[in-house]
Design a protein around this motif. Sequence first.
Motif, PDB file in Angstrom:
ATOM      1  N   PRO A 125       0.798  -1.222   0.000  1.00 18.07           N
ATOM      2  CA  PRO A 125       0.000   0.000   0.000  1.00 18.07           C
ATOM      3  C   PRO A 125       0.837   1.282   0.000  1.00 18.07           C
ATOM      4  O   PRO A 125       0.549   2.212   0.763  1.00 18.07           O
ATOM      5  CB  PRO A 125      -0.753  -0.132   1.320  1.00 18.07           C
ATOM      6  CG  PRO A 125       0.318  -0.725   2.235  1.00 18.07           C
ATOM      7  CD  PRO A 125       1.183  -1.604   1.364  1.00 18.07           C
ATOM      8  N   THR A 126       1.883   1.353  -0.821  1.00 17.09           N
ATOM      9  CA  THR A 126       2.809   2.479  -0.756  1.00 17.09           C
ATOM     10  C   THR A 126       2.112   3.819  -0.953  1.00 17.09           C
ATOM     11  O   THR A 126       2.397   4.794  -0.250  1.00 17.09           O
ATOM     12  CB  THR A 126       3.933   2.299  -1.794  1.00 17.09           C
ATOM     13  OG1 THR A 126       4.619   1.075  -1.531  1.00 17.09           O
ATOM     14  CG2 THR A 126       4.928   3.440  -1.725  1.00 17.09           C
ATOM     15  N   ALA A 127       1.197   3.911  -1.920  1.00 20.45           N
ATOM     16  CA  ALA A 127       0.545   5.190  -2.197  1.00 20.45           C
ATOM     17  C   ALA A 127      -0.209   5.710  -0.978  1.00 20.45           C
ATOM     18  O   ALA A 127      -0.158   6.907  -0.660  1.00 20.45           O
ATOM     19  CB  ALA A 127      -0.397   5.050  -3.388  1.00 20.45           C
ATOM     20  N   ALA A 128      -0.891   4.824  -0.266  1.00 12.26           N
ATOM     21  CA  ALA A 128      -1.614   5.242   0.939  1.00 12.26           C
ATOM     22  C   ALA A 128      -0.663   5.547   2.093  1.00 12.26           C
ATOM     23  O   ALA A 128      -0.943   6.402   2.943  1.00 12.26           O
ATOM     24  CB  ALA A 128      -2.601   4.153   1.347  1.00 12.26           C
ATOM     25  N   GLU A 152      13.464   5.480  -1.507  1.00 12.89           N
ATOM     26  CA  GLU A 152      13.335   4.796  -2.794  1.00 12.89           C
ATOM     27  C   GLU A 152      12.026   4.020  -2.805  1.00 12.89           C
ATOM     28  O   GLU A 152      11.741   3.250  -1.884  1.00 12.89           O
ATOM     29  CB  GLU A 152      14.499   3.844  -3.034  1.00 12.89           C
ATOM     30  CG  GLU A 152      14.414   3.120  -4.379  1.00 12.89           C
ATOM     31  CD  GLU A 152      15.677   2.369  -4.753  1.00 12.89           C
ATOM     32  OE1 GLU A 152      15.599   1.496  -5.640  1.00 12.89           O
ATOM     33  OE2 GLU A 152      16.742   2.653  -4.157  1.00 12.89           O
ATOM     34  N   VAL A 153      11.230   4.253  -3.857  1.00 11.49           N
ATOM     35  CA  VAL A 153       9.950   3.566  -3.998  1.00 11.49           C
ATOM     36  C   VAL A 153       9.779   3.155  -5.458  1.00 11.49           C
ATOM     37  O   VAL A 153      10.462   3.651  -6.356  1.00 11.49           O
ATOM     38  CB  VAL A 153       8.759   4.453  -3.570  1.00 11.49           C
ATOM     39  CG1 VAL A 153       8.814   4.743  -2.087  1.00 11.49           C
ATOM     40  CG2 VAL A 153       8.728   5.750  -4.376  1.00 11.49           C
ATOM     41  N   GLU A 160      -0.238   5.994  -9.146  1.00  5.06           N
ATOM     42  CA  GLU A 160      -0.774   6.222  -7.804  1.00  5.06           C
ATOM     43  C   GLU A 160       0.296   6.712  -6.843  1.00  5.06           C
ATOM     44  O   GLU A 160       0.050   7.599  -6.008  1.00  5.06           O
ATOM     45  CB  GLU A 160      -1.413   4.940  -7.269  1.00  5.06           C
ATOM     46  CG  GLU A 160      -2.657   4.488  -8.014  1.00  5.06           C
ATOM     47  CD  GLU A 160      -2.333   3.797  -9.345  1.00  5.06           C
ATOM     48  OE1 GLU A 160      -1.125   3.488  -9.583  1.00  5.06           O
ATOM     49  OE2 GLU A 160      -3.260   3.583 -10.131  1.00  5.06           O
ATOM     50  N   ILE A 161       1.493   6.141  -6.928  1.00  7.35           N
ATOM     51  CA  ILE A 161       2.571   6.543  -6.025  1.00  7.35           C
ATOM     52  C   ILE A 161       3.024   7.962  -6.325  1.00  7.35           C
ATOM     53  O   ILE A 161       3.263   8.762  -5.415  1.00  7.35           O
ATOM     54  CB  ILE A 161       3.740   5.541  -6.109  1.00  7.35           C
ATOM     55  CG1 ILE A 161       3.315   4.221  -5.444  1.00  7.35           C
ATOM     56  CG2 ILE A 161       4.999   6.092  -5.451  1.00  7.35           C
ATOM     57  CD1 ILE A 161       4.330   3.096  -5.586  1.00  7.35           C
ATOM     58  N   ALA A 192       0.535  10.332  -4.886  1.00 13.58           N
ATOM     59  CA  ALA A 192       0.690  10.417  -3.435  1.00 13.58           C
ATOM     60  C   ALA A 192       1.886  11.286  -3.057  1.00 13.58           C
ATOM     61  O   ALA A 192       1.814  12.092  -2.124  1.00 13.58           O
ATOM     62  CB  ALA A 192       0.848   9.014  -2.852  1.00 13.58           C
ATOM     63  N   LEU A 193       2.976  11.133  -3.793  1.00 15.47           N
ATOM     64  CA  LEU A 193       4.177  11.925  -3.504  1.00 15.47           C
ATOM     65  C   LEU A 193       3.948  13.416  -3.701  1.00 15.47           C
ATOM     66  O   LEU A 193       4.530  14.245  -2.982  1.00 15.47           O
ATOM     67  CB  LEU A 193       5.341  11.453  -4.372  1.00 15.47           C
ATOM     68  CG  LEU A 193       6.017  10.144  -3.944  1.00 15.47           C
ATOM     69  CD1 LEU A 193       6.955   9.638  -5.024  1.00 15.47           C
ATOM     70  CD2 LEU A 193       6.766  10.320  -2.626  1.00 15.47           C
ATOM     71  N   THR A 194       3.120  13.792  -4.647  1.00 13.15           N
ATOM     72  CA  THR A 194       2.859  15.224  -4.865  1.00 13.15           C
ATOM     73  C   THR A 194       2.193  15.860  -3.650  1.00 13.15           C
ATOM     74  O   THR A 194       2.257  17.080  -3.478  1.00 13.15           O
ATOM     75  CB  THR A 194       1.964  15.444  -6.103  1.00 13.15           C
ATOM     76  OG1 THR A 194       0.685  14.833  -5.895  1.00 13.15           O
ATOM     77  CG2 THR A 194       2.604  14.891  -7.360  1.00 13.15           C
ATOM     78  N   ARG A 195       1.571  15.041  -2.799  1.00 11.91           N
ATOM     79  CA  ARG A 195       0.895  15.571  -1.613  1.00 11.91           C
ATOM     80  C   ARG A 195       1.789  15.521  -0.367  1.00 11.91           C
ATOM     81  O   ARG A 195       1.355  15.903   0.719  1.00 11.91           O
ATOM     82  CB  ARG A 195      -0.395  14.774  -1.336  1.00 11.91           C
ATOM     83  CG  ARG A 195      -1.375  14.767  -2.496  1.00 11.91           C
ATOM     84  CD  ARG A 195      -2.733  14.227  -2.067  1.00 11.91           C
ATOM     85  NE  ARG A 195      -2.668  12.868  -1.543  1.00 11.91           N
ATOM     86  CZ  ARG A 195      -2.748  11.765  -2.297  1.00 11.91           C
ATOM     87  NH1 ARG A 195      -2.853  11.874  -3.624  1.00 11.91           N
ATOM     88  NH2 ARG A 195      -2.696  10.561  -1.751  1.00 11.91           N
ATOM     89  N   CYS A 196       3.012  15.048  -0.539  1.00 14.97           N
ATOM     90  CA  CYS A 196       3.930  14.898   0.595  1.00 14.97           C
ATOM     91  C   CYS A 196       4.841  16.108   0.730  1.00 14.97           C
ATOM     92  O   CYS A 196       5.015  16.874  -0.216  1.00 14.97           O
ATOM     93  CB  CYS A 196       4.774  13.639   0.436  1.00 14.97           C
ATOM     94  SG  CYS A 196       3.832  12.104   0.459  1.00 14.97           S
TER      95      CYS A 196
END
Length: 219
Positions: A154-157, A175-176, A181-182, A185-189
């Motif tokens: 569940p990396t994206a979550a 590193e992912v 989806e990932i 998710a990263l754009t929101r981090c």
Amino acid sequence: KRMPMHRLLDHLLAHPSGRFLVELRGLHAEDPAGMVAVLAARAPRSLRRLEISGTDGSKATSIASIWPRLEHLEEIEISNVTALGEIVLPNLVRATIDISDPALLASLATAHWPKLARLRLRISPEKATADQVLAVFENQLPALRSVELQFDRPTAALLPMLAQLSVGKCLTELEVRGSTEIVEALTRCRFQLDVLRLGGMSPDPRPRLAHLAKQLELT
């Protein structure tokens, strides 16, 4: 007839020179439980690096009994085990852990490894929940700076939650795997990394992720 790995290891560690051993790699035994029993009884205090598989390809075993003799261990690579038990590794710096049962994450979530600086985690098949993985990083990890997550779900979550933890704010390398989806998710981090490594994908996601790291690499 070839001597089984666990018996060979027993002879090696019983020898007076065995107490000076600093590295054991490629321990893939015909009798995994026998090998673990030997390590639990004879692993030398000098050991600094250990690579261990808990399976012979058909059956697997627990390695929970080996930790008391490994207090000076600095690097470990674990794969294909049925149980990890209560992990106490006060001098461990690097860990590579490959598991198939998400229940084993509970041992990582309570592990005592205050010097752990690099963690590489692979889960296959990908049945873990984001909360199960997040619990690993909610542990006391004051030295952790480098994380590699080798699974898609569940990396994206997980990533936005990881970024909010104190350990996430201290990471310098991440590193992912690459997926739409990932990346979303990263754009929101709000990581503040030196290096972000992302599995190669098209189109190039680096322009969207430039705020996360000084250096972005596609692997």
